[in-house]
Write an enzyme that holds these catalytic residues in place. Structure first.
Site, PDB file in Angstrom:
ATOM      1  N   GLY A  98      45.028  15.826  25.288  1.00  0.00           N
ATOM      2  CA  GLY A  98      43.789  14.922  25.003  1.00  0.00           C
ATOM      3  C   GLY A  98      43.229  14.353  26.152  1.00  0.00           C
ATOM      4  O   GLY A  98      43.736  14.541  27.369  1.00  0.00           O
ATOM      5  N   GLY A 100      43.287  12.146  28.754  1.00  0.00           N
ATOM      6  CA  GLY A 100      44.235  11.167  29.315  1.00  0.00           C
ATOM      7  C   GLY A 100      43.490  10.306  30.252  1.00  0.00           C
ATOM      8  O   GLY A 100      44.329   9.429  30.673  1.00  0.00           O
ATOM      9  N   GLY A 129      46.213   7.713  34.630  1.00  0.00           N
ATOM     10  CA  GLY A 129      44.712   7.373  33.596  1.00  0.00           C
ATOM     11  C   GLY A 129      43.551   7.457  34.816  1.00  0.00           C
ATOM     12  O   GLY A 129      42.417   7.272  34.574  1.00  0.00           O
ATOM     13  N   ARG A 186      36.298  21.357  23.712  1.00  0.00           N
ATOM     14  CA  ARG A 186      37.279  22.324  24.464  1.00  0.00           C
ATOM     15  C   ARG A 186      37.817  23.307  23.255  1.00  0.00           C
ATOM     16  O   ARG A 186      37.977  22.959  22.065  1.00  0.00           O
ATOM     17  CB  ARG A 186      38.477  21.816  25.430  1.00  0.00           C
ATOM     18  CG  ARG A 186      37.805  20.905  26.420  1.00  0.00           C
ATOM     19  CD  ARG A 186      38.867  19.609  26.383  1.00  0.00           C
ATOM     20  NE  ARG A 186      38.285  18.683  27.125  1.00  0.00           N
ATOM     21  CZ  ARG A 186      38.383  18.413  28.473  1.00  0.00           C
ATOM     22  NH1 ARG A 186      38.907  19.167  29.373  1.00  0.00           N
ATOM     23  NH2 ARG A 186      37.817  17.381  29.237  1.00  0.00           N
ATOM     24  N   ASP A 259      42.610  24.127  27.503  1.00  0.00           N
ATOM     25  CA  ASP A 259      42.131  22.786  27.420  1.00  0.00           C
ATOM     26  C   ASP A 259      41.002  22.449  28.372  1.00  0.00           C
ATOM     27  O   ASP A 259      40.485  21.426  28.191  1.00  0.00           O
ATOM     28  CB  ASP A 259      43.005  21.814  27.478  1.00  0.00           C
ATOM     29  CG  ASP A 259      44.020  21.863  28.765  1.00  0.00           C
ATOM     30  OD1 ASP A 259      44.546  22.695  28.882  1.00  0.00           O
ATOM     31  OD2 ASP A 259      44.065  20.929  29.633  1.00  0.00           O
ATOM     32  N   ASN A 260      40.885  23.632  29.425  1.00  0.00           N
ATOM     33  CA  ASN A 260      39.685  23.272  30.229  1.00  0.00           C
ATOM     34  C   ASN A 260      38.466  24.223  29.863  1.00  0.00           C
ATOM     35  O   ASN A 260      37.621  24.439  31.002  1.00  0.00           O
ATOM     36  CB  ASN A 260      40.300  23.658  31.684  1.00  0.00           C
ATOM     37  CG  ASN A 260      41.085  22.354  32.096  1.00  0.00           C
ATOM     38  OD1 ASN A 260      41.017  21.352  31.762  1.00  0.00           O
ATOM     39  ND2 ASN A 260      42.057  22.738  33.155  1.00  0.00           N
ATOM     40  N   ASP A 269      35.773  20.555  33.783  1.00  0.00           N
ATOM     41  CA  ASP A 269      36.890  20.061  34.617  1.00  0.00           C
ATOM     42  C   ASP A 269      37.389  20.934  35.797  1.00  0.00           C
ATOM     43  O   ASP A 269      38.360  21.468  36.169  1.00  0.00           O
ATOM     44  CB  ASP A 269      38.345  20.396  33.320  1.00  0.00           C
ATOM     45  CG  ASP A 269      38.381  19.297  32.517  1.00  0.00           C
ATOM     46  OD1 ASP A 269      37.364  18.508  32.492  1.00  0.00           O
ATOM     47  OD2 ASP A 269      39.542  19.056  31.979  1.00  0.00           O
TER      48      ASP A 269
END
Ligand code: AMP
Ligand code: MG
Length: 489
Positions: A98, A100, A129, A186, A259-260, A269
């Site tokens: 997620g 982040g 973060g 993504r 996820d990228n 990313d």
């Protein structure tokens, strides 16, 4: 003390904000404002991206916008959120990840505007973060550089710096990048709902993405298995084209986790990425990638692997496995065709034989020739009797002469010969070499942002000569290969 966001400090941008991702519903995100950032200041701004969003010059200088993009004041019309996704990292299922450290503010003119490095979210896991100045400048410059090269990418409006520090290997100051793209969805967003057997949410997400970004996949108004197969096919195509561009320009992404991977086939990313200096097919740019999973020459296979993971997630919608496999099988031919086209154009030819390209790459690797400089010098040698500057790059002069003879003979058999113009526009003079980024970052740490601005100009139009900027187009210094960049950078 940081200024706190409050309704009295709302910024009115005058932009028409929309929040279609927010309308998908709470299964897809957590509504959340960015966390305030101390003592924000501008580090870099892209006029081109500001133009796309309809933000004028004056507004790009304003303190209101600076505070808003630092996360210190909310923007009227936005519904900020952190989205949830999962993914495969380094070939292993990683479960829920997620946003982040990113917050989606909303959309302007069909473009999502996202703050990266904007503080903790429910998806921060062990992280803080935040993003450090170094990685933020790298992301900002590289997104704009990729766009300048004509490579599909997310864009970046600006970097806002701060004197707030976070701990990495040493204390480092933090920054926030404002990123812009039609969508930041993504592969991992689809994997998330598939892994949880949430087929309704999976369908909602797919229908949203298809309806907005792939309407040509629709058969009339119907959403049926063929539509989802068409969708997969289109993502395969876009991903193949993106990676072909990477390979042709010598770009190593470094963290091709699912996820990228953008569902729109955009480079996204930016972390430990690198443009090759000397041509080395096995180059590993990510210091933490000990196995070389994401080495330069592995990128096409990894993209294909990632598309399998996406296809697996879409199976509940596509139904028949054979339809998904059909789409996946097109990856290799599509990649090869695009790569050969791009490499042919670098040679100034409409379509060069694969063997001529392969043999050249073998020679470049053996001789560890600087990739960008080689192409620019080969281009300069056109129409000139003097091939010495390009020949000098090779230790194996005989090998180069033999290849050059084949290239020249081929060109004489084509009616128009080598197209010097096509060649010029296919071989950049300027790429974001690691050391150039490091120099700009070092200056920026001392609040000198001129290096960032200078690179933004050169990389925005990298095929132009930019007289007087030769030092940015030269060989990297010896210290360049000692730069270490990892995921956490
Ligand atoms: P990346 O390797 O940057 O693609 O990040 C993988 C995951 O880790 C994503 O869910 C990121 O949002 C998260 N992440 C990376 N760095 C941080 C950080 N400093 N704080 C919180 N989450 C992070
Ligand atoms: Mg990421």
């Amino acid at each position: 003390m940081h200024p706190q966001t409050s309704s009295s400090s709302i910024v009115h941008t005058g932009l028409a904000w929309h929040n279609p991702f927010h309308q998908l519903g709470s299964a897809f995100y957590t509504p959340l404002a960015p966390q305030p950032l101390g003592t924000p200041y501008w580090v870099g701004r892209s006029e081109a991206v500001a133009d796309m969003l309809g933000i004028g010059c004056q507004q790009m200088q304003s303190n209101d916008l600076l505070q808003a993009l630092a996360g210190n004041r909310s923007i009227s019309g936005t519904q900020p959120l952190a989205s949830v996704y999962s993914g495969h990292q380094f070939g292993q299922w990683a479960g829920q990840l997620g946003d982040g450290r990113a917050i989606l503010l909303g959309e302007v003119k069909g473009l999502e505007v996202q703050l990266k490095g904007s503080g903790l979210t429910p998806y921060s896991r062990m992280g803080d973060g935040r993003a450090v100045l170094r990685s933020s400048i790298r992301e900002f410059l590289c997104s704009e550089a990729m766009h300048g090269l004509g490579i599909p990418t997310t864009r970046a409006l600006c970097v806002v710096g701060s004197d707030d520090t976070v701990w990495r290997e040493t204390p480092e100051t933090t920054a926030v990048v404002t990123r812009v793209a039609p969508s930041f969805v993504r592969f991992g967003h689809f994997e998330h709902f598939a892994a949880r057997n949430q087929s309704e949410a999976l369908k909602t997400l797919a229908d949203y993405v298809i309806g907005r970004y792939y309407p040509d996949c629709l058969n009339g108004d119907m959403f049926n298995s063929q539509v989802y197969a068409n969708f997969l096919q289109r993502v395969v195509e876009r991903t193949a084209i993106m990676v072909a561009h990477w390979q042709s320009v010598g770009f190593c992404h470094g963290v091709m986790n699912t996820d990228n991977m953008s569902i729109l086939g955009l480079t996204m990313d930016y972390g430990p990425f690198q443009f090759l200096d000397a041509y080395d097919p096995g180059h590993i740019c990510n210091h933490t990638d000990r196995q070389g999973r994401y080495a330069f020459d592995q990128q096409p296979d990894i993209a294909h692997w990632n598309l399998y993971a996406l296809a697996q997630a879409l199976i509940p919608l596509i139904g028949e496995q054979s339809l998904a496999l059909q789409a996946l099988d097109t990856f290799k031919p599509l990649f090869t065709a695009k790569f050969e086209q791009l490499m042919s154009h670098k040679l100034g030819l409409p379509d060069a034989p694969a063997a001529l390209i392969d043999d050249l790459l073998t020679l470049l690797a053996k001789n560890r020739v600087d990739y960008t400089i080689f192409w620019r010098r080969l281009n300069a040698a056109q129409g000139s009797a003097n091939t010495e500057p390009v020949r000098d790059l090779f230790l194996d002069r005989d090998g180069f002469d033999a290849w050059m003879l084949r290239y020249s003979e081929l060109a004489t058999h084509i009616s128009q010969g080598v197209d010097a113009n096509l060649m010029h526009n296919s071989n950049p003079k300027f790429v974001l070499r690691n050391y150039l980024g490091e120099e700009a970052i070092t200056a920026a740490r001392n609040k000198d942002f001129s290096g960032v601005s200078k690179l933004l100009v050169l990389l925005g139009t990298p095929f132009d000569e930019h007289p007087g900027s030769e030092t940015y187009a030269g060989f990297p210094p010896d210290w360049a290969n000692q730069i270490e960049i990892s995921c956490s950078s």
